[in-house]
Design an enzyme around this catalytic site. Structure first.
Site, PDB file in Angstrom:
ATOM      1  N   ASN A  94       0.843  -1.194   0.000  1.00  0.00           N
ATOM      2  CA  ASN A  94       0.000   0.000   0.000  1.00  0.00           C
ATOM      3  C   ASN A  94       0.881   1.247   0.000  1.00  0.00           C
ATOM      4  O   ASN A  94       2.099   1.143  -0.042  1.00  0.00           O
ATOM      5  CB  ASN A  94      -0.956  -0.030   1.204  1.00  0.00           C
ATOM      6  CG  ASN A  94      -0.185  -0.105   2.505  1.00  0.00           C
ATOM      7  OD1 ASN A  94       0.507   0.821   2.892  1.00  0.00           O
ATOM      8  ND2 ASN A  94      -0.278  -1.249   3.183  1.00  0.00           N
ATOM      9  N   HIS A  95       0.261   2.401   0.084  1.00  0.00           N
ATOM     10  CA  HIS A  95       1.014   3.657  -0.110  1.00  0.00           C
ATOM     11  C   HIS A  95       1.750   4.173   1.123  1.00  0.00           C
ATOM     12  O   HIS A  95       2.355   5.240   1.072  1.00  0.00           O
ATOM     13  CB  HIS A  95       0.060   4.766  -0.571  1.00  0.00           C
ATOM     14  CG  HIS A  95      -0.391   4.600  -1.988  1.00  0.00           C
ATOM     15  ND1 HIS A  95       0.489   4.550  -3.029  1.00  0.00           N
ATOM     16  CD2 HIS A  95      -1.630   4.471  -2.518  1.00  0.00           C
ATOM     17  CE1 HIS A  95      -0.189   4.400  -4.158  1.00  0.00           C
ATOM     18  NE2 HIS A  95      -1.472   4.344  -3.867  1.00  0.00           N
TER      19      HIS A  95
END
Ligand code: CTP
Length: 403
Positions: free
Chosen positions: A211-212
């Site tokens: 994820n980011h």
């Protein structure tokens, strides 16, 4: 960092190859507006010239008791009293041994023995010398006499060996001594376990689910907690940030399962636990052990995922009343209600709610805003600010909340 401004520091440079780093150290200190006076042992001048250090520190470098055979002497008592802090970097096995045993055969030792301010040693030597029982005993004696030690780091040594013995990096040393002048050491004596960054769940040997999250918020907490005196255990996904403060011990754990195992092993000794990692909720049912090839004519692909371990929920069940258990929540809708549900479900004492709605808040930015909710229903808002400032304000707030 501003605690160092206008402070008076004596930097003692002794004869080890790491003496070349003294130039960087002086530059960093001068940049922080420290008034630096450098003292050297005679042998240290073989490793770095006094001219380099006097130019950088803007003060004469002192080596002998008597100034250039003029009959005028360098008064060790006045020098020692002048300093707010004495830093010995690099500290060789020889200087450590002399200091631990009260030997006074040069100016450096006379100043050390006359000191009334904190004295910090940053050892640097070869692996075997660092591990020798006599060196270990000497370092223990120095601590017993009230001195401070910045442990040597792990890395390549001048001898060609790889191991412990490398002097801490100048940035780490500056961060460490900055703490002596911090107004509050409100987390001194506490061990804080922090998770940070995104986990990576492998699909096959070359691909993964992630994820980011960049880990910036978790690392900001780690740096500031260490700065406020805590011993920090950082359990981190793969990130592009390095922990600077020497009191941060970093474990890199790519997957949720690995992250959990390190957290579990360190959970008992943690006074505070801050779970800032963005952990993948699902992982591959079975990791494919060869690279998945594109198949001719195949336009769709299904991956079967299974639930991952919930680190927070698992640790929450073991939480003791003396521990402060802090989680994060990232919500895009019904923010407060969802965050409150997580407090109950994961047994958090405090949840820090991130919002993605405000510009400049959330992932990959240098700023963030947080709504803090306690299990007692207290709500506090920390407006958009630099993540480091935010971490500081939240930690100071929590240190009052849970003494
Ligand atoms: N967390 C964790 N282990 C997981 C998932 C989350 O330790 N497997 C922790 C996070 O570090 C965070 C808190 O639990 O402190 C809440 O994370 P979040 O992703 O917001 O919650 P989830 O339980 O994953 O719920 P959802 O994805 O449904 O919002």
């Amino acid at each position: 960092m501003s605690n160092l401004s206008n402070k008076k520091i004596i930097l003692i440079v002794t004869a080890g190859i790491a003496a070349y780093k003294a130039a960087f150290l002086v530059r960093l200190l001068v940049k922080e507006r420290v008034n630096v006076k450098v003292l050297m042992t005679e042998n240290a001048t073989e490793f770095i010239t006094p001219l380099t250090l006097s130019t950088l520190s803007k003060n004469p470098v002192l080596i002998d008791f008597v100034k250039d055979k003029t009959g005028e002497w360098n008064n060790h008592v006045d020098l020692a009293l002048w300093a707010d802090l004495i830093l010995v970097a690099p500290a060789t096995a020889d200087t450590i041994a002399k200091s631990a045993n009260g030997i006074c055969d040069n100016l450096v030792q006379a100043v050390y023995l006359s000191a009334k301010c904190p004295v910090v040693f940053a050892p640097a030597m070869d692996l075997d010398m660092y591990h020798h029982q006599s060196t270990k005993n000497n370092i223990e004696s120095l601590k017993k006499y009230g001195n401070f030690i910045i442990p040597a780091g792990f890395g390549e040594l001048a001898s060609g060996l790889v191991g412990e013995g490398r002097m801490a990096e100048p940035e780490q040393i500056v961060a460490y001594i900055d703490d002596f002048f911090a107004e509050k050491q409100c987390l001194k004596g506490k061990t804080i376990l922090i998770t940070a960054g995104a986990t990576q769940e492998p699909i096959d040997p070359v691909r993964y689910i992630t994820n980011h999250s960049t880990g910036k918020m978790g690392y900001a907490f780690a740096e500031y907690a260490a700065h406020l005196g805590a011993d920090v255990i950082m359990v981190s996904g793969k990130v592009n940030i390095e922990a600077i403060h020497p009191n941060i011990l970093v474990y890199t754990t790519p997957t949720a399962q690995e992250m959990y195992e390190v957290c579990q092993a360190n959970f008992e000794k943690a006074d505070w636990i801050i779970l800032a990692a963005a952990v993948a909720d699902y992982k591959m049912k079975e990791v494919v052990n060869q690279k998945i090839k594109k198949k001719e004519g195949q336009t769709e692909m299904t991956l079967t995922l299974v639930e991952n371990i919930d680190i927070a929920a698992t640790l929450g069940k073991q939480k003791k009343d003396t521990q402060l258990f802090i989680g994060f929540a990232l919500e895009t809708n019904d923010e407060l209600a969802n965050a409150q549900k997580k407090i109950v479900k994961k047994k958090f004492d405090v949840i820090l709610l991130n919002s993605l709605k405000t510009e400049g808040a959330g992932f990959a930015t240098d700023t963030n805003e947080i709504t803090m909710i306690t299990s007692e229903g207290e709500i506090n808002y920390f407006p958009l600010q630099n993540k480091k400032e935010l971490a500081k304000n939240i930690l100071i707030y929590l240190s009052e909340y849970k003494k």
